[in-house]
Motif scaffolding. Structure first.
Motif, PDB file in Angstrom:
ATOM      1  N   ILE A   1       0.861  -1.193   0.000  1.00 30.22           N
ATOM      2  CA  ILE A   1       0.000   0.000   0.000  1.00 30.22           C
ATOM      3  C   ILE A   1       0.899   1.246   0.000  1.00 30.22           C
ATOM      4  CG2 ILE A   1      -1.788   1.262   1.298  1.00 30.22           C
ATOM      5  CD1 ILE A   1      -2.549  -1.437   2.571  1.00 30.22           C
ATOM      6  N   PRO A   2       0.579   2.264  -0.806  1.00 29.07           N
ATOM      7  CA  PRO A   2       1.453   3.441  -0.844  1.00 29.07           C
ATOM      8  C   PRO A   2       1.302   4.335   0.390  1.00 29.07           C
ATOM      9  CG  PRO A   2      -0.426   3.764  -2.296  1.00 29.07           C
ATOM     10  CD  PRO A   2      -0.537   2.364  -1.758  1.00 29.07           C
ATOM     11  N   PHE A   3       2.393   4.945   0.807  1.00 21.04           N
ATOM     12  CA  PHE A   3       2.399   5.962   1.870  1.00 21.04           C
ATOM     13  C   PHE A   3       1.743   5.471   3.169  1.00 21.04           C
ATOM     14  CE2 PHE A   3       3.469   8.545  -1.756  1.00 21.04           C
ATOM     15  CZ  PHE A   3       4.387   9.444  -1.225  1.00 21.04           C
ATOM     16  N   VAL A   4       2.290   4.384   3.700  1.00 17.15           N
ATOM     17  CA  VAL A   4       1.800   3.899   4.998  1.00 17.15           C
ATOM     18  C   VAL A   4       2.849   4.052   6.107  1.00 17.15           C
ATOM     19  CG1 VAL A   4       0.036   2.277   4.208  1.00 17.15           C
ATOM     20  CG2 VAL A   4       2.422   1.522   4.329  1.00 17.15           C
ATOM     21  N   GLY A   5       4.068   4.472   5.758  1.00 14.16           N
ATOM     22  CA  GLY A   5       5.108   4.675   6.768  1.00 14.16           C
ATOM     23  C   GLY A   5       5.025   6.088   7.339  1.00 14.16           C
ATOM     24  N   ASN A   6       6.157   6.575   7.857  1.00 17.42           N
ATOM     25  CA  ASN A   6       6.166   7.909   8.476  1.00 17.42           C
ATOM     26  C   ASN A   6       5.820   9.013   7.473  1.00 17.42           C
ATOM     27  OD1 ASN A   6       6.730   6.965  10.988  1.00 17.42           O
ATOM     28  ND2 ASN A   6       8.946   7.040  10.703  1.00 17.42           N
ATOM     29  N   SER A   7       6.300   8.868   6.232  1.00 16.86           N
ATOM     30  CA  SER A   7       5.950   9.864   5.203  1.00 16.86           C
ATOM     31  C   SER A   7       4.444   9.885   4.977  1.00 16.86           C
ATOM     32  CB  SER A   7       6.638   9.540   3.875  1.00 16.86           C
ATOM     33  OG  SER A   7       8.012   9.703   3.987  1.00 16.86           O
ATOM     34  N   GLY A   8       3.854   8.692   4.995  1.00 18.60           N
ATOM     35  CA  GLY A   8       2.412   8.591   4.781  1.00 18.60           C
ATOM     36  C   GLY A   8       1.634   9.233   5.917  1.00 18.60           C
ATOM     37  N   LYS A   9       2.157   9.075   7.150  1.00 17.26           N
ATOM     38  CA  LYS A   9       1.462   9.695   8.303  1.00 17.26           C
ATOM     39  C   LYS A   9       1.515  11.217   8.173  1.00 17.26           C
ATOM     40  CE  LYS A   9       1.974   5.887  11.485  1.00 17.26           C
ATOM     41  NZ  LYS A   9       3.201   5.091  11.459  1.00 17.26           N
ATOM     42  N   LEU A  10       2.668  11.739   7.751  1.00 12.47           N
ATOM     43  CA  LEU A  10       2.762  13.189   7.543  1.00 12.47           C
ATOM     44  C   LEU A  10       1.831  13.618   6.408  1.00 12.47           C
ATOM     45  CD1 LEU A  10       3.907  15.996   7.950  1.00 12.47           C
ATOM     46  CD2 LEU A  10       5.915  15.336   6.595  1.00 12.47           C
ATOM     47  N   LEU A  11       1.810  12.836   5.344  1.00 14.96           N
ATOM     48  CA  LEU A  11       0.918  13.173   4.229  1.00 14.96           C
ATOM     49  C   LEU A  11      -0.534  13.227   4.700  1.00 14.96           C
ATOM     50  CD1 LEU A  11       0.466  13.687   1.196  1.00 14.96           C
ATOM     51  CD2 LEU A  11       0.337  11.202   0.891  1.00 14.96           C
TER      52      LEU A  11
ATOM     53  N   LYS B   1      -1.660  13.960   7.641  1.00 15.90           N
ATOM     54  CA  LYS B   1      -1.877  15.200   8.421  1.00 15.90           C
ATOM     55  C   LYS B   1      -2.025  16.397   7.502  1.00 15.90           C
ATOM     56  CE  LYS B   1       0.713  13.911  12.523  1.00 15.90           C
ATOM     57  NZ  LYS B   1       2.048  13.988  13.083  1.00 15.90           N
ATOM     58  N   LEU B   2      -1.194  16.444   6.465  1.00 15.15           N
ATOM     59  CA  LEU B   2      -1.266  17.571   5.519  1.00 15.15           C
ATOM     60  C   LEU B   2      -2.590  17.545   4.753  1.00 15.15           C
ATOM     61  CD1 LEU B   2       2.397  17.281   4.211  1.00 15.15           C
ATOM     62  CD2 LEU B   2       1.485  19.222   5.502  1.00 15.15           C
ATOM     63  N   LEU B   3      -3.061  16.343   4.437  1.00 16.93           N
ATOM     64  CA  LEU B   3      -4.338  16.215   3.716  1.00 16.93           C
ATOM     65  C   LEU B   3      -5.499  16.720   4.574  1.00 16.93           C
ATOM     66  CD1 LEU B   3      -3.978  12.679   2.051  1.00 16.93           C
ATOM     67  CD2 LEU B   3      -3.997  14.889   0.886  1.00 16.93           C
ATOM     68  N   VAL B   4      -5.484  16.347   5.860  1.00 17.51           N
ATOM     69  CA  VAL B   4      -6.562  16.761   6.769  1.00 17.51           C
ATOM     70  C   VAL B   4      -6.676  18.285   6.780  1.00 17.51           C
ATOM     71  CG1 VAL B   4      -7.211  16.904   9.215  1.00 17.51           C
ATOM     72  CG2 VAL B   4      -6.526  14.714   8.237  1.00 17.51           C
ATOM     73  N   LYS B   5      -5.503  18.965   6.773  1.00 16.35           N
ATOM     74  CA  LYS B   5      -5.513  20.428   6.852  1.00 16.35           C
ATOM     75  C   LYS B   5      -6.182  21.069   5.634  1.00 16.35           C
ATOM     76  CE  LYS B   5      -1.538  21.053   9.804  1.00 16.35           C
ATOM     77  NZ  LYS B   5      -0.167  21.508   9.900  1.00 16.35           N
ATOM     78  N   ILE B   6      -6.236  20.330   4.508  1.00 17.00           N
ATOM     79  CA  ILE B   6      -6.904  20.911   3.327  1.00 17.00           C
ATOM     80  C   ILE B   6      -8.200  20.148   3.011  1.00 17.00           C
ATOM     81  CG2 ILE B   6      -4.835  21.957   2.338  1.00 17.00           C
ATOM     82  CD1 ILE B   6      -4.675  19.562   0.410  1.00 17.00           C
TER      83      ILE B   6
ATOM     84  N   PRO C   1       7.127  14.244   1.303  1.00 13.13           N
ATOM     85  CA  PRO C   1       6.995  14.290   2.764  1.00 13.13           C
ATOM     86  C   PRO C   1       8.244  13.801   3.492  1.00 13.13           C
ATOM     87  CG  PRO C   1       5.002  13.397   1.795  1.00 13.13           C
ATOM     88  CD  PRO C   1       5.975  13.571   0.673  1.00 13.13           C
ATOM     89  N   SER C   2       8.990  12.861   2.912  1.00 10.74           N
ATOM     90  CA  SER C   2      10.200  12.368   3.601  1.00 10.74           C
ATOM     91  C   SER C   2      11.211  13.499   3.787  1.00 10.74           C
ATOM     92  CB  SER C   2      10.835  11.198   2.849  1.00 10.74           C
ATOM     93  OG  SER C   2      11.275  11.623   1.586  1.00 10.74           O
ATOM     94  N   ALA C   3      11.239  14.464   2.866  1.00 15.48           N
ATOM     95  CA  ALA C   3      12.133  15.625   3.012  1.00 15.48           C
ATOM     96  C   ALA C   3      11.668  16.474   4.197  1.00 15.48           C
ATOM     97  CB  ALA C   3      12.140  16.449   1.731  1.00 15.48           C
ATOM     98  N   GLY C   4      10.354  16.592   4.354  1.00 16.72           N
ATOM     99  CA  GLY C   4       9.796  17.348   5.482  1.00 16.72           C
ATOM    100  C   GLY C   4      10.113  16.697   6.816  1.00 16.72           C
TER     101      GLY C   4
ATOM    102  N   ALA D   1       8.035  24.563   4.241  1.00 14.52           N
ATOM    103  CA  ALA D   1       7.714  24.792   2.821  1.00 14.52           C
ATOM    104  C   ALA D   1       6.567  23.888   2.381  1.00 14.52           C
ATOM    105  CB  ALA D   1       8.954  24.547   1.961  1.00 14.52           C
ATOM    106  N   LEU D   2       6.615  22.649   2.841  1.00 17.80           N
ATOM    107  CA  LEU D   2       5.575  21.673   2.485  1.00 17.80           C
ATOM    108  C   LEU D   2       4.212  22.130   3.022  1.00 17.80           C
ATOM    109  CD1 LEU D   2       5.433  18.914   1.052  1.00 17.80           C
ATOM    110  CD2 LEU D   2       6.121  17.847   3.187  1.00 17.80           C
ATOM    111  N   GLU D   3       4.207  22.600   4.265  1.00 16.00           N
ATOM    112  CA  GLU D   3       2.943  23.067   4.866  1.00 16.00           C
ATOM    113  C   GLU D   3       2.402  24.282   4.110  1.00 16.00           C
ATOM    114  OE1 GLU D   3       3.656  21.503   9.437  1.00 16.00           O
ATOM    115  OE2 GLU D   3       4.316  23.516   8.893  1.00 16.00           O
TER     116      GLU D   3
END
Ligand code: SF4
Length: 190
Positions: A57-67, A69-74, A163-166, A175-177
């Motif tokens: 499944i894509p984006f299920v690690g730490n990058s996915g968790k950050l993604l 959170k960013l999705l929820v904000k929008i 997200p991994s860069a963030g 910058a990502l936010e």
């Protein structure tokens, strides 16, 4: 006439059987992509990491968790969007994708986009950005809203950092936010 979901499943099956490059040999599972076949917004990352490879499944690690959170904000959730990667199998030790692997594997991504027909694509990181804008630099183009014609589709592409860069760098997270805020503002205009 098959539905978008059926057509995407067909691509998934092709990915599962694919031996076009060597990456299937070291991967645990293929990670074809996941989400809403009717999505207007598609997110494209680089390649599966350890947890994605384990779960398929894509984006299920730490990058996915950050993604997430960013999705929820929008005001978006995974159910609203489709997420895929440039590569469908994990490169060993998460090394960068090779040009030949990208060339071979993106036939699947191209087919997925032709099926879904999104209006907006958010590229996460430089490899996904370079798929649409070869030779450009993520640090220069991130956060820009670009309209292009691509394979007969009228697309708006908004490149942002991966997200991994963030996760690695506070300035990149900021910058990502900020760029996600721009994405949210743009989506509000649709
Ligand atoms: S990474 Fe892509 S091209 Fe390589 S084997 Fe997997 S699906 Fe095929």
């Amino acid at each position: 006439m098959s539905t978008k979901a059926q057509k995407l499943k067909y691509i998934e099956d092709l990915v599962a059987k694919c031996h076009k490059c060597q990456l299937y040999k070291t991967a645990t599972n293929p990670v074809p992509g996941q989400g809403n076949p009717e999505a207007k917004v598609v997110f494209i990352g680089e390649a599966p990491g350890y947890y994605e490879d384990q779960q398929g499944i894509p984006f299920v690690g730490n990058s996915g968790k950050l993604l997430d959170k960013l999705l929820v904000k929008i005001n978006l959730s995974r159910q609203d969007i489709f997420i895929a990667n440039i590569l469908k199998h994990r490169p060993p030790q998460n090394r960068d994708p090779l040009p030949q692997e990208i060339r071979l594997c993106t036939t699947f991504l191209k087919a997925q986009l032709e099926i879904i027909q999104p209006k907006v694509i958010i590229t996460l990181g430089r490899f996904a950005m370079n798929y649409f804008f070869p030779g450009e630099y993520i640090s220069k183009v991130k956060g820009q809203v670009r309209k292009i014609k691509w394979n007969g589709l009228q697309l708006t592409i908004i490149p942002v950092y991966h997200p991994s860069a963030g996760l690695r760098n506070g300035a990149m997270l900021q910058a990502l936010e900020q760029d996600f805020q721009k994405i949210g503002q743009f989506l509000d205009t649709l």
